[in-house]
Motif scaffolding. Structure first.
Motif, PDB file in Angstrom:
ATOM      1  N   CYS A  29     -23.082  53.973 -62.490  1.00 55.85           N
ATOM      2  CA  CYS A  29     -24.178  54.441 -63.336  1.00 55.85           C
ATOM      3  C   CYS A  29     -24.278  53.530 -64.561  1.00 55.85           C
ATOM      4  CB  CYS A  29     -23.932  55.876 -63.768  1.00 55.85           C
ATOM      5  SG  CYS A  29     -25.209  56.552 -64.848  1.00 55.85           S
ATOM      6  N   PRO A  30     -25.458  52.995 -64.872  1.00 52.21           N
ATOM      7  CA  PRO A  30     -25.600  52.137 -66.060  1.00 52.21           C
ATOM      8  C   PRO A  30     -25.227  52.891 -67.333  1.00 52.21           C
ATOM      9  CG  PRO A  30     -27.535  51.980 -64.652  1.00 52.21           C
ATOM     10  CD  PRO A  30     -26.714  53.114 -64.122  1.00 52.21           C
ATOM     11  N   ARG A  31     -24.681  52.163 -68.275  1.00 51.92           N
ATOM     12  CA  ARG A  31     -24.286  52.762 -69.541  1.00 51.92           C
ATOM     13  C   ARG A  31     -25.509  53.347 -70.249  1.00 51.92           C
ATOM     14  NH1 ARG A  31     -19.692  52.247 -72.389  1.00 51.92           N
ATOM     15  NH2 ARG A  31     -18.983  50.621 -70.975  1.00 51.92           N
ATOM     16  N   TYR A  32     -25.308  54.463 -70.903  1.00 58.29           N
ATOM     17  CA  TYR A  32     -26.335  55.197 -71.643  1.00 58.29           C
ATOM     18  C   TYR A  32     -27.407  55.816 -70.731  1.00 58.29           C
ATOM     19  CZ  TYR A  32     -24.247  52.333 -75.293  1.00 58.29           C
ATOM     20  OH  TYR A  32     -23.352  51.709 -76.114  1.00 58.29           O
ATOM     21  N   SER A  33     -27.149  55.858 -69.424  1.00 58.36           N
ATOM     22  CA  SER A  33     -28.082  56.510 -68.505  1.00 58.36           C
ATOM     23  C   SER A  33     -27.566  57.899 -68.149  1.00 58.36           C
ATOM     24  CB  SER A  33     -28.251  55.684 -67.222  1.00 58.36           C
ATOM     25  OG  SER A  33     -28.875  54.458 -67.492  1.00 58.36           O
ATOM     26  N   ASN A  34     -28.475  58.782 -67.855  1.00 55.23           N
ATOM     27  CA  ASN A  34     -28.124  60.120 -67.411  1.00 55.23           C
ATOM     28  C   ASN A  34     -27.700  60.052 -65.949  1.00 55.23           C
ATOM     29  OD1 ASN A  34     -27.902  62.821 -66.808  1.00 55.23           O
ATOM     30  ND2 ASN A  34     -30.081  63.286 -67.044  1.00 55.23           N
ATOM     31  N   PRO A  35     -26.456  60.430 -65.615  1.00 57.05           N
ATOM     32  CA  PRO A  35     -26.026  60.347 -64.219  1.00 57.05           C
ATOM     33  C   PRO A  35     -26.915  61.144 -63.275  1.00 57.05           C
ATOM     34  CG  PRO A  35     -24.145  60.734 -65.656  1.00 57.05           C
ATOM     35  CD  PRO A  35     -25.361  60.880 -66.511  1.00 57.05           C
ATOM     36  N   ALA A  36     -27.396  62.314 -63.711  1.00 52.38           N
ATOM     37  CA  ALA A  36     -28.260  63.113 -62.842  1.00 52.38           C
ATOM     38  C   ALA A  36     -29.543  62.371 -62.523  1.00 52.38           C
ATOM     39  CB  ALA A  36     -28.569  64.452 -63.510  1.00 52.38           C
ATOM     40  N   ASP A  37     -30.173  61.771 -63.535  1.00 52.03           N
ATOM     41  CA  ASP A  37     -31.402  61.010 -63.299  1.00 52.03           C
ATOM     42  C   ASP A  37     -31.142  59.826 -62.375  1.00 52.03           C
ATOM     43  OD1 ASP A  37     -32.857  62.691 -64.900  1.00 52.03           O
ATOM     44  OD2 ASP A  37     -32.673  61.450 -66.693  1.00 52.03           O
ATOM     45  N   PHE A  38     -30.078  59.100 -62.651  1.00 52.05           N
ATOM     46  CA  PHE A  38     -29.818  57.866 -61.910  1.00 52.05           C
ATOM     47  C   PHE A  38     -29.528  58.156 -60.438  1.00 52.05           C
ATOM     48  CE2 PHE A  38     -26.864  54.600 -60.338  1.00 52.05           C
ATOM     49  CZ  PHE A  38     -27.664  53.478 -60.484  1.00 52.05           C
ATOM     50  N   TYR A  39     -28.691  59.159 -60.163  1.00 49.29           N
ATOM     51  CA  TYR A  39     -28.289  59.389 -58.778  1.00 49.29           C
ATOM     52  C   TYR A  39     -29.323  60.187 -57.998  1.00 49.29           C
ATOM     53  CZ  TYR A  39     -23.845  57.407 -60.163  1.00 49.29           C
ATOM     54  OH  TYR A  39     -22.883  56.537 -60.615  1.00 49.29           O
ATOM     55  N   VAL A  40     -30.124  61.003 -58.655  1.00 47.30           N
ATOM     56  CA  VAL A  40     -31.248  61.624 -57.959  1.00 47.30           C
ATOM     57  C   VAL A  40     -32.269  60.574 -57.563  1.00 47.30           C
ATOM     58  CG1 VAL A  40     -33.227  63.168 -58.239  1.00 47.30           C
ATOM     59  CG2 VAL A  40     -30.964  63.927 -58.946  1.00 47.30           C
ATOM     60  N   ASP A  41     -32.557  59.627 -58.474  1.00 39.44           N
ATOM     61  CA  ASP A  41     -33.468  58.530 -58.135  1.00 39.44           C
ATOM     62  C   ASP A  41     -32.888  57.660 -57.028  1.00 39.44           C
ATOM     63  OD1 ASP A  41     -35.136  59.475 -60.074  1.00 39.44           O
ATOM     64  OD2 ASP A  41     -34.571  57.995 -61.592  1.00 39.44           O
ATOM     65  N   LEU A  42     -31.573  57.461 -57.059  1.00 40.16           N
ATOM     66  CA  LEU A  42     -30.928  56.617 -56.056  1.00 40.16           C
ATOM     67  C   LEU A  42     -31.075  57.191 -54.657  1.00 40.16           C
ATOM     68  CD1 LEU A  42     -28.950  54.215 -55.402  1.00 40.16           C
ATOM     69  CD2 LEU A  42     -27.090  55.858 -55.750  1.00 40.16           C
ATOM     70  N   THR A  43     -31.030  58.510 -54.538  1.00 35.58           N
ATOM     71  CA  THR A  43     -31.045  59.144 -53.216  1.00 35.58           C
ATOM     72  C   THR A  43     -32.409  59.706 -52.829  1.00 35.58           C
ATOM     73  OG1 THR A  43     -30.317  61.221 -54.244  1.00 35.58           O
ATOM     74  CG2 THR A  43     -28.607  59.751 -53.409  1.00 35.58           C
ATOM     75  N   SER A  44     -33.430  59.506 -53.642  1.00 34.09           N
ATOM     76  CA  SER A  44     -34.763  60.024 -53.325  1.00 34.09           C
ATOM     77  C   SER A  44     -35.426  59.171 -52.254  1.00 34.09           C
ATOM     78  CB  SER A  44     -35.641  60.068 -54.576  1.00 34.09           C
ATOM     79  OG  SER A  44     -35.114  60.954 -55.529  1.00 34.09           O
ATOM     80  N   ILE A  45     -36.317  59.802 -51.499  1.00 33.87           N
ATOM     81  CA  ILE A  45     -37.070  59.117 -50.458  1.00 33.87           C
ATOM     82  C   ILE A  45     -38.391  58.645 -51.050  1.00 33.87           C
ATOM     83  CG2 ILE A  45     -38.024  59.279 -48.139  1.00 33.87           C
ATOM     84  CD1 ILE A  45     -34.997  59.621 -48.311  1.00 33.87           C
ATOM     85  N   ASP A  46     -38.626  57.349 -51.007  1.00 36.61           N
ATOM     86  CA  ASP A  46     -39.851  56.752 -51.547  1.00 36.61           C
ATOM     87  C   ASP A  46     -40.893  56.713 -50.439  1.00 36.61           C
ATOM     88  OD1 ASP A  46     -41.808  55.350 -52.782  1.00 36.61           O
ATOM     89  OD2 ASP A  46     -40.540  53.706 -53.486  1.00 36.61           O
ATOM     90  N   ARG A  47     -41.942  57.513 -50.580  1.00 44.98           N
ATOM     91  CA  ARG A  47     -42.960  57.627 -49.533  1.00 44.98           C
ATOM     92  C   ARG A  47     -44.251  56.901 -49.886  1.00 44.98           C
ATOM     93  NH1 ARG A  47     -40.126  62.514 -49.452  1.00 44.98           N
ATOM     94  NH2 ARG A  47     -39.377  63.108 -47.366  1.00 44.98           N
ATOM     95  N   ARG A  48     -44.170  55.925 -50.765  1.00 52.18           N
ATOM     96  CA  ARG A  48     -45.390  55.191 -51.118  1.00 52.18           C
ATOM     97  C   ARG A  48     -45.859  54.287 -49.994  1.00 52.18           C
ATOM     98  NH1 ARG A  48     -43.699  52.715 -56.822  1.00 52.18           N
ATOM     99  NH2 ARG A  48     -41.742  52.517 -55.663  1.00 52.18           N
TER     100      ARG A  48
END
Length: 672
Positions: free
Chosen positions: A311-330
């Protein structure tokens, strides 16, 4: 130099990068707040999910009337291959009392499906494999009702009651009979203190139309409603939805404190901010129904760092890992790439925890603090179940419900004043229209029109008011029946009898001025008979509206059905067209038209056994009122039979209302 660099990065003086692991554990430790007013007094609870695979049938979640709106027949459903998808795949975990498990993930990750399965409310879904275990026993509706409290995403509270009154009424219906009134009052005060609601205990709950509590306070009242019976397992669906960050943090802090009171707390969240994330004991990160991580919240960064996703420093772990595992349907390519990455992360996690009993990922022993919440668990007695207690009976449920309804209705002064002004204005308008004749008698047709208007106008105004009130309470009724707070019978009688005070006042304001201003038949007996018949007809119309609201799923369908039925009764009421001129179908409709029986009864009260003088040119002819009624086909039954017929019609609508409440699921509008 190392200490200076550490200070610039926000680390304590003298800290080195090797100390960041210990610093992370200290930062993720729960905030200290041990001011518990009461804890769960039963044996520790456990919730276990074993190899769960849950399939969601999307087609079954589309109501039949929406299928008709799309020109699809409700009985023709698409194949299961096209309409079904796996909502949860290969999910296993075990959590115990004293822990708060947060389920996080992007939209469509399976949070709602998991809560539906655990609480036994999997609407439109089917468990393909696996099982839910509570306290070492397979989950059942009875076991869930005894052990699990479910706080829904939407607050369903009566707006005109105060916080203390809301909890007091629930305490009367939910706490066992063995509780004295002093014990019930103490439990209410304990819940108010536990949830920090003392400053607003005597404030109305409110809603979007009635000024009252703030959003966070209203959400805590919803939690208090479930907390009153002191459950061992507390499940909350999106408790921070719609709240600002500060209020959301305080709410989750309250839930963390409740978990410390020997309770198991399970919450679903979309993407919590960092200070909320620190409050969690355990985190379940999901995507497309599969677990990506399940373990201590304070070790989330350590786990993903070990598999190559720091997780990048000063980042919210919840935001970072939810974004990491989200499905991009664009785009199709991005969806395939992100889905493949999520599947690989899920497979890697399952490989790491497949040999563990509770399926929780744990850091190395040397990295764990001695006070790690995952390990500090009291041994579980798998045979523990809440001792059977006698809940309040039907009579106590009825008395509590009717007191709650009357209190809520009579606190709504604007609505009461509007209804009173409406009845008074209509009564005076009709009365003054026919006022001023003195000794000059109204013509027969004018009097007949007046009587038909008296019996037809007020019932029409009642329909929409009753239906709109029913649908405003529909979600609360659905959830309270689902939770077993009361049964259908007590609510049925409380709803009908609780409307009577307002109903009586409404008819008095409407009926008395019209009768005397229009100079109808003088005498106390004719007036009482007239008033009683109008009272019965308006009551019958009110029950018809209640039955339509319980029978049909939406406000628009119920109002359309009621208005169509009312108009058919209106046209076959005997005034618009003579009853002898009706053909077969309208003639049968007139048999069950309460407006026809009201008109016939009012005409008999006004003209029966009375000589009526009719002008004919320069002559005045005395005509018997009974002959006039016979000519209009309004003298076929005696007056007492008309009262019995209207009472019978009311009873028929009451049976329809009860059957609709009992056997038709009163789904809340949010579920449609």
């Amino acid at each position: 130099m190392a200490g200076k660099a550490a200070e610039e990065r926000g680390l304590p003086k003298g800290a080195t990068p090797q100390d960041t692991s210990g610093l992370q554990d200290r930062l993720f430790s729960s905030e200290s707040d041990n001011s518990l007013y009461f804890t769960y007094s039963g044996q520790p609870n456990t919730l276990e999910v074993r190899d769960l695979n849950y399939q969601v049938d999307l087609a079954s979640q589309v109501p039949w009337f929406e299928q008709l709106a799309q020109f699809k027949m409700p009985w023709t459903s698409p194949s299961c291959q096209n309409s079904c998808e796996l909502g949860i795949q290969n999910l296993s975990f075990k959590v115990r009392s004293g822990q708060m498990l947060a389920i996080i993930g992007s939209s469509g990750c399976g949070r709602a499906s998991l809560l539906d399965v655990i609480t036994g409310r999997g609407h439109g879904g089917k468990i393909k494999s696996g099982q839910i275990w509570i306290n070492g026993q397979p989950s059942s509706p009875q076991l869930v009702r005894k052990c699990v409290a479910h706080v829904r995403q939407h607050n369903q509270l009566l707006p005109n009651l105060t916080v203390r009154e809301t909890l007091a009424f629930i305490a009367q219906m939910r706490l066992p009979r063995t509780f004295s009134q002093a014990q019930r009052d103490k439990r209410v005060e304990d819940v108010i203190a536990e949830l920090r609601l003392r400053q607003c205990a005597d404030t109305r709950v409110g809603n979007m139309y009635v000024r009252g509590l703030s959003g966070g306070e209203r959400r805590r009242v919803s939690i208090g409603v479930q907390l009153l019976w002191n459950p061992g397992i507390l499940i909350l669906d999106e408790p921070t939805s719609g709240l600002d960050s500060f209020t959301a943090h305080n709410l989750v802090k309250t839930l963390s404190r409740l978990a410390k009171g020997n309770r198991l707390v399970l919450i679903s969240l979309h993407q919590p901010r960092s200070d909320i994330f620190r409050l969690f004991d355990l985190v379940l990160l999901m995507t497309s129904g599969t677990p990506i991580y399940l373990g201590a919240a304070q070790h989330t960064v350590q786990y993903f760092t070990a598999i190559g996703y720091p997780c990048p420093r000063y980042s919210n772990p919840a935001d970072f890992y939810v974004d990491l595992t989200s499905i991009d349907r664009r785009s199709r390519e991005q969806e395939l790439a992100t889905r493949e990455k999520a599947q690989s992360l899920a497979a890697l996690f399952l490989e790491k925890v497949c040999d563990l009993d509770d399926f929780l990922w744990k850091a190395e022993t040397k990295d764990l603090d001695e006070d790690t919440c995952v390990e500090s668990v009291t041994p579980l007695d798998t045979n523990c179940l809440p001792s059977p207690t006698k809940m309040p009976g039907a009579v106590q449920q009825f008395t509590t419900l009717i007191r709650r309804q009357i209190s809520n209705d009579f606190r709504d002064l604007p609505t009461l004043l509007i209804h009173g002004a409406e009845a008074c204005l209509m009564s005076l308008t009709i009365g003054f229209l026919y006022f001023g004749h003195g000794s000059i008698q109204l013509s027969f047709m004018d009097t007949a029109a007046l009587l038909f208007m008296i019996g037809a106008l007020i019932p029409f105004n009642v329909i929409l008011d009753v239906i709109s009130k029913c649908y405003s309470e529909r979600a609360m009724l659905y959830y309270e029946l689902e939770d077993g707070l009361y049964t259908t019978g007590p609510y049925f009688f409380a709803k009908i009898l609780g409307e009577l005070p307002e109903h009586c006042a409404y008819i008095i304001i409407y009926g008395m001025p019209t009768y005397w201003l229009a100079n109808l038949r003088p005498g106390l007996q004719p007036f009482l008979l007239h008033f009683l018949l109008v009272w019965l007809v308006v009551f019958c119309c009110r029950i018809m509206a209640l039955a339509a609201a319980a029978l049909l799923p939406t406000f628009h369908m119920a109002s359309f059905f009621s208005n169509a039925l009312y108009n058919s009764f209106y046209l076959t009421g005997g005034f618009m067209i003579n009853l002898s001129s009706l053909w077969t179908v309208p003639a049968w409709i007139s048999k069950v038209s309460f407006l026809r029986w009201c008109f016939e009864g009012l005409m008999k009260i006004q003209f029966s056994r009375r000589t009526y003088k009719m002008p004919l040119g320069n002559l005045t002819i005395a005509v018997s009122g009974d002959k006039i009624l016979s000519a209009m086909e309004l003298n076929s039954y005696p007056l007492y039979a008309i009262y019995l017929i209207v009472i019978g019609l009311s009873g028929g609508f009451m049976v329809l209302y009860y059957v609709s409440l009992r056997f038709i699921k009163q789904k809340p509008s949010q579920d449609w």
